[in-house]
Design a protein around this motif. Structure first.
Motif, PDB file in Angstrom:
ATOM      1  N   LEU A 123       0.046  13.498  -8.429  1.00  0.00           N
ATOM      2  CA  LEU A 123       1.145  13.562  -9.380  1.00  0.00           C
ATOM      3  C   LEU A 123       2.361  14.258  -8.781  1.00  0.00           C
ATOM      4  N   LEU A 124       3.532  13.831  -9.224  1.00  0.00           N
ATOM      5  CA  LEU A 124       4.799  14.379  -8.774  1.00  0.00           C
ATOM      6  C   LEU A 124       5.493  15.099  -9.921  1.00  0.00           C
ATOM      7  N   SER A 125       6.489  15.878  -9.594  1.00  0.00           N
ATOM      8  CA  SER A 125       7.250  16.575 -10.625  1.00  0.00           C
ATOM      9  C   SER A 125       8.074  15.579 -11.432  1.00  0.00           C
ATOM     10  N   ASP A 126       8.470  15.987 -12.613  1.00  0.00           N
ATOM     11  CA  ASP A 126       9.224  15.097 -13.494  1.00  0.00           C
ATOM     12  C   ASP A 126      10.575  14.704 -12.904  1.00  0.00           C
ATOM     13  N   ASP A 127      11.127  15.543 -12.027  1.00  0.00           N
ATOM     14  CA  ASP A 127      12.433  15.240 -11.447  1.00  0.00           C
ATOM     15  C   ASP A 127      12.332  14.624 -10.042  1.00  0.00           C
ATOM     16  N   ALA A 128      11.153  14.194  -9.649  1.00  0.00           N
ATOM     17  CA  ALA A 128      10.961  13.636  -8.311  1.00  0.00           C
ATOM     18  C   ALA A 128      11.740  12.332  -8.154  1.00  0.00           C
ATOM     19  N   ASP A 129      12.272  12.114  -6.958  1.00  0.00           N
ATOM     20  CA  ASP A 129      12.968  10.886  -6.604  1.00  0.00           C
ATOM     21  C   ASP A 129      11.909   9.841  -6.254  1.00  0.00           C
ATOM     22  N   LEU A 130      11.685   8.888  -7.154  1.00  0.00           N
ATOM     23  CA  LEU A 130      10.615   7.921  -6.941  1.00  0.00           C
ATOM     24  C   LEU A 130      10.925   6.943  -5.806  1.00  0.00           C
TER      25      LEU A 130
ATOM     26  N   HIS B 204       0.812  -1.221   0.000  1.00  0.00           N
ATOM     27  CA  HIS B 204       0.000   0.000   0.000  1.00  0.00           C
ATOM     28  C   HIS B 204       0.847   1.274   0.000  1.00  0.00           C
ATOM     29  N   GLU B 205       2.171   1.135   0.175  1.00  0.00           N
ATOM     30  CA  GLU B 205       3.087   2.273   0.099  1.00  0.00           C
ATOM     31  C   GLU B 205       3.870   2.136  -1.202  1.00  0.00           C
ATOM     32  N   TRP B 206       3.663   3.037  -2.147  1.00  0.00           N
ATOM     33  CA  TRP B 206       4.286   2.815  -3.441  1.00  0.00           C
ATOM     34  C   TRP B 206       4.508   4.123  -4.195  1.00  0.00           C
ATOM     35  N   SER B 207       5.345   4.033  -5.216  1.00  0.00           N
ATOM     36  CA  SER B 207       5.523   5.116  -6.192  1.00  0.00           C
ATOM     37  C   SER B 207       5.727   4.474  -7.558  1.00  0.00           C
ATOM     38  N   GLY B 208       5.469   5.242  -8.608  1.00  0.00           N
ATOM     39  CA  GLY B 208       5.652   4.687  -9.942  1.00  0.00           C
ATOM     40  C   GLY B 208       5.340   5.687 -11.024  1.00  0.00           C
TER      41      GLY B 208
ATOM     42  N   LYS C 125       5.078  10.709 -13.255  1.00  0.00           N
ATOM     43  CA  LYS C 125       5.445  10.111 -11.975  1.00  0.00           C
ATOM     44  C   LYS C 125       4.322  10.380 -10.974  1.00  0.00           C
ATOM     45  N   THR C 126       4.063   9.399 -10.105  1.00  0.00           N
ATOM     46  CA  THR C 126       2.900   9.543  -9.234  1.00  0.00           C
ATOM     47  C   THR C 126       2.989   8.664  -7.996  1.00  0.00           C
ATOM     48  N   VAL C 127       2.190   9.026  -7.011  1.00  0.00           N
ATOM     49  CA  VAL C 127       1.825   8.177  -5.895  1.00  0.00           C
ATOM     50  C   VAL C 127       0.302   8.157  -5.868  1.00  0.00           C
TER      51      VAL C 127
END
Length: 340
Positions: free
Chosen positions: A138-145, A66-70, A87-89
């Motif tokens: 959504l996250l920024s394009d340079d986010a650390d996934l 349930h804790e993820w990024s992608g 990029k998103t959570v």
């Protein structure tokens, strides 16, 4: 893994899991498919594996996580195709969206019944995850996934901080310096407290808390000399006595927010103490959309540094090892990630 296949860790029943392969899931109307970058393993996942999670809050067989990024890699009918590649959570609760609690923004209190990614719906211990597009943040394009995989626990902490409403100059204590406690320390340090105490029996997490903004640290026994000192206490440990101890640390008229999830048999909070001290006690289970927005904003602005909490990164095939690490009690084990 061959092209066109996706892998998932399937917990068939308590104590039994296997890695399964199949066709990548297809997102339906209003859904997206996410290529999972990293997924955190936490105590709740250990409960799923051990079979100790409360009845009604898990459904076997289940793919946990349930804790993820992608990254969004497919959009279903009715979903903006521009989401693909972002990029998103995403939120875990699959709330109904129409009950009174959902309409007020309290989706973690949905009255239609409990449904959550990784517990009753397929989770992120897999190469791909399908979920409603409306749950994405959504996250920024340079986010650390890799760091972003910790935004689910960060959202829970954000819910607690929003509930607590810390004010500059207050004396604040965080009870527990695990993942939630260290994230809470970072959030609360940003509120400019006069004092920020971290309480934990382990030396390594207390050292991390000091590096993340705590002005003082203490073990549970040392903390007994600080009873009645703090304007605000945020409890994150879920140990048998931490809810009670957190209330004792609060000053008369103080505020306590409970985020830990104790097992049955935990020490109760003295109702006479609550009444005489006129404490305000709140609790948090999961995170509503506002808390997710707050957490992702703080992450994007650099106020949260969750990457520092990660100690282990393992492949999907090492799920059993990851579960063992989380349940080991080793103070050197911080956040464990599975990386498809």
């Amino acid at each position: 893994m061959t092209t066109g296949e996706t892998r998932s860790v399937l917990v068939e029943r308590p104590g039994t899991h296997r890695l399964v392969t199949g066709e990548p899931p297809t997102p339906g109307p209003g859904e997206v498919r996410v290529a999972v970058h990293a997924a955190g393993v936490c105590a709740s996942d250990r409960e799923v594996y051990d079979g100790t999670r409360a009845a009604g809050y898990v459904r076997y067989p289940i793919v946990p996580g349930h804790e993820w990024s992608g990254t969004v890699d497919a959009a279903g009918p009715g979903v903006d195709p521009a989401l693909v590649g972002r990029k998103t959570v995403g939120e875990g609760f699959r709330a109904c969206g129409v009950c009174a609690r959902c309409r007020s923004g309290e989706t973690s209190l949905c009255t239609a019944g409990y449904e959550e990614t990784g517990f009753t719906q397929p989770g992120a211990f897999a190469d791909h995850l399908v979920l409603p597009a409306g749950l994405l943040h959504l996250l920024s394009d340079d986010a650390d996934l890799t760091a972003a995989a910790l935004l689910e626990p960060a959202a829970v902490v954000a819910a607690a901080v929003l509930r607590a409403a810390p004010r500059p100059g207050e004396r604040v204590a965080v009870v527990g310096a695990g993942t939630l406690g260290l994230l809470a320390t970072q959030f609360l340090a940003a509120s400019s407290p006069a004092e920020l105490l971290a309480v934990d029996p382990r030396a390594r997490p207390l050292g991390q808390a000091a590096a993340m903004g705590a002005t003082a640290t203490a073990g549970p026994e040392e903390a007994t000399s600080l009873v009645g000192r703090y304007d605000l206490v945020v409890e994150t440990a879920g140990a048998p006595g931490t809810a009670r101890d957190s209330c004792l640390l609060a000053r008369r008229g103080g505020r306590v927010v409970l985020t830990g999830m104790p097992e049955a048999g935990a020490h109760g909070i003295d109702p006479v103490h609550l009444s005489v001290s006129q404490l305000t006690v709140s609790s948090v289970f999961g995170a509503p959309p506002a808390a997710w927005s707050y957490a992702t904003l703080a992450f994007g602005q650099g106020l949260l540094r969750p990457a520092e909490l990660v100690t282990h990164r393992l492949p999907l095939t090492s799920f059993g090892e990851a579960i063992g690490l989380v349940g080991s009690g080793d103070p050197e084990v911080g956040k464990v990630l599975l990386t498809p």
